[in-house]
Design a protein around this motif. Structure first.
Motif, mmCIF file in Angstrom:
data_model
loop_
_atom_site.group_PDB
_atom_site.id
_atom_site.type_symbol
_atom_site.label_atom_id
_atom_site.label_comp_id
_atom_site.label_asym_id
_atom_site.label_seq_id
_atom_site.Cartn_x
_atom_site.Cartn_y
_atom_site.Cartn_z
ATOM 1 N N LYS A 21 46.771 35.030 46.229
ATOM 2 C CA LYS A 21 45.672 35.971 46.438
ATOM 3 C C LYS A 21 46.203 37.401 46.551
ATOM 4 C CE LYS A 21 42.599 32.700 48.746
ATOM 5 N NZ LYS A 21 41.930 32.342 50.021
ATOM 6 N N GLU A 22 47.358 37.535 47.192
ATOM 7 C CA GLU A 22 47.960 38.864 47.352
ATOM 8 C C GLU A 22 48.356 39.457 45.995
ATOM 9 O OE1 GLU A 22 47.685 37.192 51.187
ATOM 10 O OE2 GLU A 22 48.550 36.339 49.362
ATOM 11 N N GLN A 23 48.905 38.625 45.126
ATOM 12 C CA GLN A 23 49.300 39.100 43.791
ATOM 13 C C GLN A 23 48.093 39.498 42.962
ATOM 14 O OE1 GLN A 23 51.557 35.567 42.742
ATOM 15 N NE2 GLN A 23 53.497 36.690 42.827
ATOM 16 N N LYS A 24 47.046 38.704 43.044
ATOM 17 C CA LYS A 24 45.810 39.023 42.316
ATOM 18 C C LYS A 24 45.209 40.329 42.838
ATOM 19 C CE LYS A 24 44.522 34.195 41.381
ATOM 20 N NZ LYS A 24 43.523 33.133 41.682
ATOM 21 N N ALA A 25 45.228 40.469 44.171
ATOM 22 C CA ALA A 25 44.676 41.683 44.785
ATOM 23 C C ALA A 25 45.480 42.907 44.369
ATOM 24 C CB ALA A 25 44.671 41.544 46.303
ATOM 25 N N GLU A 26 46.799 42.803 44.395
ATOM 26 C CA GLU A 26 47.655 43.936 44.040
ATOM 27 C C GLU A 26 47.450 44.369 42.590
ATOM 28 O OE1 GLU A 26 51.760 43.384 44.945
ATOM 29 O OE2 GLU A 26 51.465 43.578 47.110
ATOM 30 N N ALA A 27 47.216 43.414 41.699
ATOM 31 C CA ALA A 27 46.988 43.746 40.293
ATOM 32 C C ALA A 27 45.707 44.560 40.142
ATOM 33 C CB ALA A 27 46.904 42.470 39.460
ATOM 34 N N LEU A 28 44.652 44.145 40.849
ATOM 35 C CA LEU A 28 43.374 44.869 40.791
ATOM 36 C C LEU A 28 43.491 46.247 41.443
ATOM 37 C CD1 LEU A 28 40.887 41.997 41.719
ATOM 38 C CD2 LEU A 28 41.088 43.117 39.500
ATOM 39 N N ILE A 29 44.190 46.283 42.573
ATOM 40 C CA ILE A 29 44.350 47.547 43.313
ATOM 41 C C ILE A 29 45.146 48.557 42.496
ATOM 42 C CG2 ILE A 29 45.437 48.596 45.340
ATOM 43 C CD1 ILE A 29 44.732 45.961 46.835
ATOM 44 N N LYS A 30 46.184 48.088 41.847
ATOM 45 C CA LYS A 30 47.019 48.976 41.021
ATOM 46 C C LYS A 30 46.185 49.643 39.939
ATOM 47 C CE LYS A 30 51.227 49.122 38.215
ATOM 48 N NZ LYS A 30 52.370 48.346 37.675
ATOM 49 N N ASP A 51 42.323 38.678 53.291
ATOM 50 C CA ASP A 51 41.547 37.833 54.192
ATOM 51 C C ASP A 51 40.130 37.706 53.623
ATOM 52 O OD1 ASP A 51 40.877 36.249 56.304
ATOM 53 O OD2 ASP A 51 41.053 37.795 57.834
ATOM 54 N N SER A 52 39.390 36.733 54.092
ATOM 55 C CA SER A 52 38.006 36.559 53.642
ATOM 56 C C SER A 52 37.129 37.676 54.211
ATOM 57 C CB SER A 52 37.469 35.199 54.094
ATOM 58 O OG SER A 52 38.204 34.151 53.502
ATOM 59 N N ALA A 53 36.130 38.073 53.449
ATOM 60 C CA ALA A 53 35.185 39.107 53.882
ATOM 61 C C ALA A 53 33.813 38.470 54.098
ATOM 62 C CB ALA A 53 35.088 40.211 52.831
ATOM 63 N N PHE A 54 33.170 38.866 55.183
ATOM 64 C CA PHE A 54 31.870 38.290 55.514
ATOM 65 C C PHE A 54 30.852 39.385 55.799
ATOM 66 C CE2 PHE A 54 34.968 35.043 56.569
ATOM 67 C CZ PHE A 54 34.383 33.873 56.112
ATOM 68 N N GLY A 146 33.283 37.538 49.651
ATOM 69 C CA GLY A 146 34.469 37.814 48.842
ATOM 70 C C GLY A 146 35.694 37.961 49.715
ATOM 71 N N TYR A 147 36.545 38.911 49.340
ATOM 72 C CA TYR A 147 37.803 39.097 50.066
ATOM 73 C C TYR A 147 38.033 40.573 50.394
ATOM 74 C CZ TYR A 147 38.628 34.370 48.396
ATOM 75 O OH TYR A 147 38.504 33.033 48.140
ATOM 76 N N LYS A 148 38.870 40.794 51.413
ATOM 77 C CA LYS A 148 39.277 42.152 51.763
ATOM 78 C C LYS A 148 40.799 42.185 51.800
ATOM 79 C CE LYS A 148 38.346 41.136 56.644
ATOM 80 N NZ LYS A 148 37.565 41.544 57.838
ATOM 81 N N ALA A 149 41.347 43.187 51.164
ATOM 82 C CA ALA A 149 42.807 43.310 51.082
ATOM 83 C C ALA A 149 43.253 44.594 51.752
ATOM 84 C CB ALA A 149 43.256 43.292 49.625
ATOM 85 N N VAL A 150 44.001 44.469 52.827
ATOM 86 C CA VAL A 150 44.607 45.632 53.482
ATOM 87 C C VAL A 150 45.880 45.947 52.706
ATOM 88 C CG1 VAL A 150 45.625 46.538 55.590
ATOM 89 C CG2 VAL A 150 43.632 45.028 55.720
ATOM 90 N N HIS A 151 45.934 47.141 52.139
ATOM 91 C CA HIS A 151 47.024 47.473 51.211
ATOM 92 C C HIS A 151 47.741 48.748 51.621
ATOM 93 C CE1 HIS A 151 49.173 47.462 47.421
ATOM 94 N NE2 HIS A 151 48.775 48.689 47.159
ATOM 95 N N ILE A 171 37.049 42.812 47.440
ATOM 96 C CA ILE A 171 37.149 42.164 46.125
ATOM 97 C C ILE A 171 36.102 41.055 46.031
ATOM 98 C CG2 ILE A 171 38.702 40.931 44.560
ATOM 99 C CD1 ILE A 171 41.030 42.220 46.202
ATOM 100 N N ASP A 172 35.535 40.882 44.842
ATOM 101 C CA ASP A 172 34.498 39.862 44.669
ATOM 102 C C ASP A 172 35.072 38.456 44.847
ATOM 103 O OD1 ASP A 172 34.415 38.619 41.472
ATOM 104 O OD2 ASP A 172 35.865 40.150 42.024
ATOM 105 N N LYS A 173 34.194 37.458 44.909
ATOM 106 C CA LYS A 173 34.588 36.076 45.187
ATOM 107 C C LYS A 173 35.567 35.499 44.165
ATOM 108 C CE LYS A 173 30.139 35.036 47.354
ATOM 109 N NZ LYS A 173 28.914 34.201 47.262
#
Length: 206
Positions: A21-30, A51-54, A146-151, A171-173
């Protein structure tokens, strides 16, 4: 040829599925930061925590509604101050021995006070509706959105100085796109405001 395309597709899917999930998030964030950084080529990720977002606490819609309530509250306070000043002017110029000038000043202050008072009443109605909307969202059922990524990352600004970025990306689901981003400091402040707001509601219900 079709077989080759199929095999390539399967290979891509296997790589995508094997990513954390971290790798996927970093790719989108970049990709997202490339559009906003002064010098995107200097971007270097430091740490990413997913982490999950609610809803409602992580829902951008809720943040916007809460911010709107804050704007109304700020505007209301400003009008209250103006009303006090206008009323003070009325008391200064009022009295049984008013001159023509004093009478004119009093009438102007009175007209201003009445105009402001009318705005305050309208704003009260608007504020009450907005308050009820925020309360309804706050009391709604917890829902996975979805998800939340602290970056944390490093990047140079336009002056060439390296700065540390600390943001949170929603980030979406399906990990396909970033739906919202905010500085972690602002996010924490929003969460603190939500906490205080919830406590006020609970106190009012006692």
């Amino acid at each position: 040829m079709k077989k080759i395309f199929y095999m390539a597709f399967v290979a891509i899917m296997m790589v995508a599925c094997s990513q954390s999930k971290e790798q996927k998030a970093e790719a989108l964030i970049k990709e997202s930061l490339k559009k906003s950084l002064y010098k995107p080529e200097t971007y270097k990720p430091v740490e990413t925590k997913v982490d999950s977002a609610f809803a409602p606490y992580d829902d951008p819609e809720f943040f916007e509604e809460l911010a709107e309530l804050g704007k109304i509250s700020y505007e209301y306070q400003g009008l209250e101050e103006k009303a006090k000043r206008a009323k003070s002017s009325m008391s200064i110029w009022s009295g049984p021995y008013m001159s023509a000038y004093g009478r004119n000043e009093y009438q102007e202050a009175k007209a201003e006070y009445e105009e402001i008072s009318a705005k305050i009443e309208k704003l009260k109605t608007k504020g009450k509706k907005q308050y009820e909307k925020v309360v309804k969202l706050l009391q709604s059922s917890r829902k996975f959105i979805g998800y939340k990524a602290v970056h944390n990352y490093r990047a140079d600004n336009n002056a060439g100085n390296t700065l540390i970025g600390n943001s949170i990306f929603f980030i979406d689901k399906n990990f396909e796109e970033i739906t919202y981003s905010v500085e972690i400091e602002d996010y924490n402040q929003a969460q603190e405001t939500i906490k205080l707001f919830k406590e006020q509601i609970e106190e009012g219900n006692e």
